[in-house]
Design an enzyme around this catalytic site. Structure first.
Site: not given
Ligand code: PBG
Length: 335
Positions: A201, A256
């Protein structure tokens, strides 16, 4: 192998629909789609989301109807995200492991009314913390404490699994949480609940619309998660993250965001005999929507092309806010 013009003319393969279909290398099917959904705990209303045109935040009942619609279209799974009332947020995210919190009630409602759709729920503290970080802050109020966060994540994963969630999805990027979540689930007779690890991520600015919805950066409109999410300059490090999470017991790996990281999806799918999921995140969707709502791009075509990119790179399933639209289009093409 040499191919020379004019004996070889690649255009012969593109000369009509049937031959293009016969030689197509990738396919996007309804089977590939996972629909992310937001749920709120206010009235029985469906509320628009300003940063995500045409995406709504549902009440529990509203979300159940959409899950039903998704199932009718052949979508296999939904990913549920709670929009938590600010009164329930706290420094240490206690609401995250309340077995009767919004997301557990949502999971139970979907399970009882739409029992065959897969339910995926995030394991991370950001919807529950007043500061919006995915974990517990150290006393300097800046850095996220890894091991203390894991102990909260374990409680969160457990109540989600007990509520009936099929796949817990740690998206917090703490080190070592996959193995501990696996053991906690196993120790509680929840061997059949799987783990979708957000192993890769990235610390991305493409999450901005999502953060506005869940209120994890409402105050300052920017939050720095670079102390735990991956640096966008790195790809080899992604291999290390995936390796570790597979060794710890992850069942599926998430990469992601998607479009800016197709190289990572490609490398990971070549390297690991493991299902690689990818997330077309909120900012990617918003970007496409903004351009298409302005009449600059064709929505259906651009969404399809963007998702085919994920498939070409090797993703086996894709989280996309456009899942319902794409499923409807794929269904229409079939009939
Ligand atoms: C939080 C989380 C995030 C997303 C999914 N789970 C945001 C972040 O890490 O701040 C983002 C998903 C999206 O932007 O569609 N753990």
């Amino acid at each position: 192998m040499t191919f020379n013009f004019p004996s070889t003319r690649l255009r012969r393969r593109r000369s009509s629909v049937w031959v293009r279909n016969l030689t197509s290398e990738s396919i996007l099917s309804i089977n590939d789609l996972i629909l992310p959904l937001f749920v709120h705990d206010r009235r029985e209303t469906t509320e628009p989301i300003p940063g995500l045109p045409d995406i709504k935040c549902y009440s529990i009942d509203g979300l159940v109807s959409i899950a039903q619609e998704a199932e009718n279209l052949g979508i296999n799974a939904i990913a549920v995200f709670p929009v938590v009332d600010s009164k329930l947020k706290s420094e240490n995210a206690e609401e995250a492991y309340n077995p009767n919190n919004l997301i557990c009630r949502t999971i139970r409602a979907v399970k009882s009314k739409v029992p065959n759709i897969g339910i995926i729920a995030d394991v991370a503290l950001d919807p529950y913390t007043t500061h919006g970080h995915d974990g517990i802050l150290k006393s300097n109020q800046i850095d996220v404490e890894n091991d203390e966060t894991i102990s909260v994540l374990l409680k969160q994963a457990l109540i989600l699994a007990k509520a009936g969630c099929n796949m817990v999805a740690p998206s917090d990027m703490m080190d070592g949480r996959i193995g501990k979540i696996r053991r906690t689930l196993d120790d509680n007779d929840l061997q059949d609940v799987s783990i979708l690890s957000y192993a890769v991520k990235y610390c991305s600015s493409f999450y901005a619309p999502f953060r506005q919805v869940v209120g994890s950066c409402a105050s300052s409109n920017s939050i720095d998660k670079s102390g735990y999410q991956m640096d966008c300059r790195n790809a080899r490090e992604a291999i290390c993250e995936i390796n570790m999470d597979i060794n710890e017991g992850a069942d599926f790996i998430m990469i992601k965001p998607g479009m800016p990281y197709l190289d990572v999806i490609k490398t990971a799918s070549n390297k690991f005999n493991f299902p690689i999921f990818a997330y077309q995140v909120s900012g990617e969707y918003a970007m496409i929507k903004a351009a298409t709502n302005n009449g600059w791009l064709d929505y259906d075509k651009v969404i399809y092309e963007s998702l085919i990119g994920f498939k070409r790179a090797g993703a086996s399933a894709i989280f996309t806010y456009a899942a319902l639209d794409v499923a409807k289009n794929l269904m229409a093409q079939r009939s």
